[in-house]
Scaffold this motif. Structure first.
Motif, PDB file in Angstrom:
ATOM      1  N   ASP A  95       4.149  24.286  36.083  1.00 57.97           N
ATOM      2  CA  ASP A  95       2.083  23.917  35.532  1.00 57.97           C
ATOM      3  C   ASP A  95       2.387  22.560  35.136  1.00 57.97           C
ATOM      4  O   ASP A  95       2.138  22.111  34.632  1.00 57.97           O
ATOM      5  N   GLU A 129      -3.872  17.584  29.813  1.00 58.06           N
ATOM      6  CA  GLU A 129      -4.896  18.712  30.232  1.00 58.06           C
ATOM      7  C   GLU A 129      -4.702  20.245  29.679  1.00 58.06           C
ATOM      8  O   GLU A 129      -5.471  21.384  28.980  1.00 58.06           O
ATOM      9  N   GLU A 130      -3.378  20.403  29.006  1.00 58.49           N
ATOM     10  CA  GLU A 130      -3.373  20.855  28.230  1.00 58.49           C
ATOM     11  C   GLU A 130      -3.413  20.865  26.754  1.00 58.49           C
ATOM     12  O   GLU A 130      -3.606  22.254  26.110  1.00 58.49           O
ATOM     13  N   GLN A 198       0.599  32.013  37.329  1.00 65.67           N
ATOM     14  CA  GLN A 198       1.354  31.979  36.130  1.00 65.67           C
ATOM     15  C   GLN A 198       0.465  33.313  36.136  1.00 65.67           C
ATOM     16  O   GLN A 198      -0.925  34.085  35.642  1.00 65.67           O
ATOM     17  N   HIS A 381       4.213  28.145  31.270  1.00 66.05           N
ATOM     18  CA  HIS A 381       4.462  28.193  29.818  1.00 66.05           C
ATOM     19  C   HIS A 381       5.166  28.250  28.733  1.00 66.05           C
ATOM     20  O   HIS A 381       6.202  28.684  27.492  1.00 66.05           O
TER      21      HIS A 381
HETATM   22 MN    MN Z   1      -0.916  25.476  31.888  1.00 61.15          MN
END
Ligand code: MN
Ligand code: GLV
Ligand code: MN
Length: 417
Positions: A95, A129-130, A198, A381
């Protein structure tokens, strides 16, 4: 546990293997690459080294996003590709990194085929980003596009009370410079982000690569339940003001209401004070991640959940407060671009997604699109996130064909990853 196996493809394999150890957490088998942490800085140094190895001009923008430019001085607006290198707590290997690695590998493939761009091409590594450390997802692209107030960003703190400003400063990045960057955005014509799928759709369609249609509207809310700390062994049940009860009720209500609305609601992070086994909590802070097919449904879900939590708080003698920490409206990726990509990639199937991405944030300012690489289990994740190396190669090839199509002359069909 050892890091996951590297892909078997010349160039791609070596590139992938060089990134795998960074931020790897052996006990969980996952990655902890939190924004501006030592692991993230190692990833950023890796990105710098990849740019240098290829003779690309490395620029770090005022918000800490990294850009590796190929043909920076060519006329026209750039085609940007890339993704992010940071992770959620104990995240998988793909990811984010798959999009960055595939971008460098696609550039290698194009160069090996003798292809050269006719307009600038930039590979991006978007910062944070997360939102795993400071709470706001896509902080780098939100700041760049003016969707996150710089003062608010600077004041965000991690679980240890370290501010984003302090963390950036310690990493040598000037936090006073944070803010929208119209000059940089004006140089970028399109952004295409390749990402691991995802959720699970491509495996059932028997396709390695998909094209994104839209991102569900989504947001994060902090629920704060206040009560009274007291002795677990001496306080009568009738005398308690226990915010954990209100929290527990709210979690179950979120699940019920999400199901009723065809939406998603997740409490994945909680902080309990004083956090003692033999003490009734004085405070429970819990973060809700809410997502829905449309904005009206998301608002209705939140409104119902808020009123359910408030009623329950009254019954528990607890206080209740909810604060929205981020909200991303529905994103429809640029139709013309997405149709063009689907056509270039042998009528790649079109898929919606519930996950947030920098491509979704940038979509407010410029045409963006996403390519998804098949993830047979659909898990993300999590350390269990997985895709085959054959599909990674297919992703590199798809990205190379995309870059060739959009930034120069299409690639001959026999060129492969
Ligand atoms: Mn992610
Ligand atoms: C990012 O991965 C998100 O959807 O939260
Ligand atoms: Mn991602």
């Amino acid at each position: 546990m050892r890091p996951p196996a590297a892909p078997e493809a010349p160039g791609l394999e070596e590139l992938w293997r060089s990134l795998l150890p960074l931020g790897y957490h052996p006990a969980s088998g996952g990655y902890r690459r939190f924004a501006w942490s030592a692991a993230d800085l190692a990833c950023r140094a890796w990105f710098t080294a990849q740019a240098a190895d290829r003779g690309l001009a490395l620029r770090t923008d005022r918000n800490g996003n990294q850009w590796a430019w190929w043909g920076e001085d060519l006329p026209g607006k750039a085609l940007a590709v890339g993704s992010h290198l940071d992770s959620v707590p104990d995240g998988g290997a793909f990811d984010g990194p798959l999009g960055v690695v595939a971008s460098f590998a696609a550039l290698d493939l194009l160069r090996a085929a003798g292809w050269a761009p006719q307009r600038p091409v930039a590979i991006a590594n978007f910062a944070d980003e997360e939102g795993a450390r400071f709470g706001v997802a896509c902080a780098g692209s939100r700041l760049l596009t003016g969707q996150l107030d710089p003062d608010r960003a600077r004041a965000l703190t991690d679980a240890d009370g370290v501010s984003l400003a302090a963390a950036m400063e310690a990493a040598g990045q000037d936090p006073d410079a944070l803010g929208p960057d119209a000059e940089l955005l004006g140089r970028i014509g399109q952004y295409v982000e390749l990402h691991i799928e995802q959720g699970r759709a491509l495996v059932d369609l028997d396709r390695a690569i998909g094209v994104a249609t839209a991102i569900w509207p989504h947001g994060r809310w902090r629920f704060e339940f206040g009560g009274e700390a007291n002795h677990a062994g001496t306080t009568l049940l009738a005398d308690r003001r226990d915010p954990m009860l209100t929290y527990a009720y709210t979690v179950l209500a979120a699940r019920k209401k999400a199901a009723a609305h065809g939406a998603l609601a997740t409490f994945g992070r909680i902080r309990v004070e004083p956090n003692g086994t033999n003490a009734i909590p004085s405070k429970v802070s819990a973060w809700l991640d809410g997502r829905a097919p449309d904005e009206a449904t998301l608002s209705a879900l939140l409104a119902e959940l808020e009123s359910a939590a408030r009623e329950r708080a009254e019954r528990d003698g607890a206080s209740f407060l909810v604060v929205n920490e981020s909200l991303t409206p529905v994103v429809e990726f640029d139709h013309a671009l997405r149709d063009q990509l689907a056509k270039t990639l042998d009528e790649a199937p079109a898929l919606p997604t519930g996950a947030g991405h920098d491509a979704g944030i940038l979509a407010a300012c410029l045409p963006t699109a996403m390519l998804f690489v098949r993830n047979p289990s659909g898990v993300s994740h999590s350390p269990a996130e997985q895709t085959s190396m054959a599909d990674c190669r297919a992703g590199v090839h798809a990205l190379a064909r995309t870059v060739a199509q959009l930034a120069g002359t299409p690639l001959a069909p026999e060129v492969s990853a």
